[in-house]
Motif scaffolding. Structure first.
Motif, mmCIF file in Angstrom:
data_model
loop_
_atom_site.group_PDB
_atom_site.id
_atom_site.type_symbol
_atom_site.label_atom_id
_atom_site.label_comp_id
_atom_site.label_asym_id
_atom_site.label_seq_id
_atom_site.Cartn_x
_atom_site.Cartn_y
_atom_site.Cartn_z
ATOM 1 N N LEU A 1 27.659 33.228 36.336
ATOM 2 C CA LEU A 1 28.325 33.455 37.617
ATOM 3 C C LEU A 1 29.389 34.514 37.401
ATOM 4 O O LEU A 1 30.230 34.388 36.506
ATOM 5 N N LYS A 2 29.348 35.556 38.202
ATOM 6 C CA LYS A 2 30.314 36.654 38.107
ATOM 7 C C LYS A 2 31.042 36.748 39.442
ATOM 8 O O LYS A 2 30.410 36.962 40.476
ATOM 9 N N ILE A 3 32.367 36.575 39.396
ATOM 10 C CA ILE A 3 33.199 36.637 40.602
ATOM 11 C C ILE A 3 34.089 37.869 40.499
ATOM 12 O O ILE A 3 34.829 38.021 39.524
ATOM 13 N N GLU A 4 33.989 38.741 41.491
ATOM 14 C CA GLU A 4 34.796 39.966 41.528
ATOM 15 C C GLU A 4 35.757 39.893 42.711
ATOM 16 O O GLU A 4 35.421 39.305 43.741
ATOM 17 N N PHE A 5 36.946 40.494 42.555
ATOM 18 C CA PHE A 5 37.949 40.498 43.622
ATOM 19 C C PHE A 5 38.235 41.918 44.081
ATOM 20 O O PHE A 5 38.315 42.833 43.266
ATOM 21 N N VAL A 6 38.402 42.078 45.390
ATOM 22 C CA VAL A 6 38.887 43.326 45.967
ATOM 23 C C VAL A 6 40.137 42.952 46.752
ATOM 24 O O VAL A 6 40.058 42.313 47.807
ATOM 25 N N TRP A 7 41.295 43.304 46.216
ATOM 26 C CA TRP A 7 42.578 42.938 46.823
ATOM 27 C C TRP A 7 42.983 43.981 47.855
ATOM 28 O O TRP A 7 42.679 45.158 47.712
ATOM 29 N N PRO A 8 43.711 43.582 48.904
ATOM 30 C CA PRO A 8 44.110 44.546 49.927
ATOM 31 C C PRO A 8 45.175 45.523 49.452
ATOM 32 O O PRO A 8 45.483 46.479 50.137
ATOM 33 N N GLY A 9 45.750 45.353 48.273
ATOM 34 C CA GLY A 9 46.797 46.235 47.756
ATOM 35 C C GLY A 9 46.312 47.613 47.387
ATOM 36 O O GLY A 9 47.083 48.434 46.918
ATOM 37 N N SER B 1 33.029 18.110 44.981
ATOM 38 C CA SER B 1 34.112 17.794 44.046
ATOM 39 C C SER B 1 34.433 18.990 43.155
ATOM 40 O O SER B 1 33.592 19.860 42.922
ATOM 41 N N LEU B 2 35.655 19.000 42.658
ATOM 42 C CA LEU B 2 36.125 20.092 41.813
ATOM 43 C C LEU B 2 35.365 20.088 40.492
ATOM 44 O O LEU B 2 35.352 19.101 39.761
ATOM 45 N N PHE B 3 34.706 21.204 40.175
ATOM 46 C CA PHE B 3 33.978 21.342 38.916
ATOM 47 C C PHE B 3 34.877 21.954 37.849
ATOM 48 O O PHE B 3 34.932 21.499 36.719
ATOM 49 N N ARG B 4 35.605 23.026 38.210
ATOM 50 C CA ARG B 4 36.420 23.734 37.228
ATOM 51 C C ARG B 4 37.516 24.527 37.941
ATOM 52 O O ARG B 4 37.305 25.074 39.008
ATOM 53 N N THR B 5 38.688 24.594 37.304
ATOM 54 C CA THR B 5 39.775 25.472 37.732
ATOM 55 C C THR B 5 40.012 26.470 36.612
ATOM 56 O O THR B 5 40.125 26.074 35.455
ATOM 57 N N VAL B 6 40.098 27.751 36.958
ATOM 58 C CA VAL B 6 40.223 28.799 35.957
ATOM 59 C C VAL B 6 41.345 29.752 36.361
ATOM 60 O O VAL B 6 41.429 30.156 37.525
ATOM 61 N N GLN B 7 42.189 30.123 35.399
ATOM 62 C CA GLN B 7 43.147 31.204 35.584
ATOM 63 C C GLN B 7 42.494 32.455 35.006
ATOM 64 O O GLN B 7 41.984 32.421 33.876
ATOM 65 N N CYS B 8 42.493 33.551 35.767
ATOM 66 C CA CYS B 8 41.812 34.753 35.282
ATOM 67 C C CYS B 8 42.593 35.993 35.689
ATOM 68 O O CYS B 8 43.596 35.915 36.394
ATOM 69 N N SER B 9 42.078 37.134 35.291
ATOM 70 C CA SER B 9 42.711 38.410 35.637
ATOM 71 C C SER B 9 42.444 38.743 37.104
ATOM 72 O O SER B 9 41.614 38.117 37.749
ATOM 73 N N ALA B 10 43.118 39.755 37.594
ATOM 74 C CA ALA B 10 42.958 40.177 38.991
ATOM 75 C C ALA B 10 41.625 40.890 39.223
ATOM 76 O O ALA B 10 41.242 41.099 40.372
ATOM 77 N N GLU B 11 40.915 41.248 38.173
ATOM 78 C CA GLU B 11 39.617 41.907 38.327
ATOM 79 C C GLU B 11 38.515 40.908 38.664
ATOM 80 O O GLU B 11 37.603 41.224 39.403
ATOM 81 N N GLY B 12 38.587 39.709 38.077
ATOM 82 C CA GLY B 12 37.549 38.721 38.343
ATOM 83 C C GLY B 12 37.332 37.794 37.169
ATOM 84 O O GLY B 12 38.133 37.743 36.238
ATOM 85 N N HIS B 13 36.212 37.068 37.225
ATOM 86 C CA HIS B 13 35.920 36.067 36.198
ATOM 87 C C HIS B 13 34.408 35.943 36.024
ATOM 88 O O HIS B 13 33.658 36.016 36.999
#
Length: 187
Positions: free
Chosen positions: A39-47, A69-81
């Motif tokens: 699973l690849k999650i990418e972010f595009v921030w409005p900044g 139900s909650l499977f996982r919580t992850v802290q990651c970079s602003a680029e994605g995970h």
């Protein structure tokens, strides 16, 4: 003659070896196939626009299984995970990790999860000033077993709204007017 027999024997042996290696079977067990997928999650921030605030420095990803139900919580970079997860249909919630005075609450279920203002430790029954909160969610993210990545691009938005209003204290004789400024997080 003897030399010709030796050549024929060498060529015959080489042919048998070659036939054995190319024509042989390879046993592969079905249990070697993965039951999970990437699973690849990418972010595009409005900044990224000049009018917006700075791009967040990181994100908190909350990943919920098909049962809610909650499977996982992850802290990651602003680029994605990127991660491997069991094959399932997921709900993904994202909130920036550098938010001001706001916390995730009721994380156990994606339907109840929300971002709320943090309590003010100096004032009872008061909350702190909230700012810089970006979040987004995506439902029905299907991860299939194998090695082909499921890619999701999310566009978190600023969810802090400012409301200004005046309270008319007609019921109090000694106060002529009262102004109140309020900031907070909205769905």
């Amino acid at each position: 003659m003897k030399n010709e027999k030796l050549h024929i024997s060498v060529w015959l042996a080489a042919g048998i070896l070659l036939a054995g290696t190319t024509g042989g079977c390879t046993k592969r067990s079905l249990s070697q196939r993965p039951s999970d997928g990437p699973l690849k999650i990418e972010f595009v921030w409005p900044g990224e626009t000049a009018a917006a605030k700075a791009v967040p420095t990181g994100a908190q990803v909350l990943l919920y299984g098909s049962d809610g139900s909650l499977f996982r919580t992850v802290q990651c970079s602003a680029e994605g995970h990127e991660c491997r997860v069991p094959a399932d249909t997921y709900t993904v919630l994202v909130v920036n990790s550098d938010r001001s005075n706001a916390v995730c609450d009721q994380e156990e279920s994606h339907r109840d999860c929300c971002v709320v203002a943090a309590d003010d430790p100096d004032n009872e029954n008061a909350v702190r000033h909230v700012d810089n909160v970006y979040c987004i969610g995506e439902e029905r993210v299907e991860v299939k077993p194998g090695n082909t990545a499921t890619t999701v691009t999310l566009y978190p938005q600023d969810v802090v709204k400012r409301i200004r209003f005046s309270i008319d204290p007609d019921y109090i004789d000694d106060i002529e007017s009262l102004g109140l400024g309020m900031t907070g997080v909205v769905p």
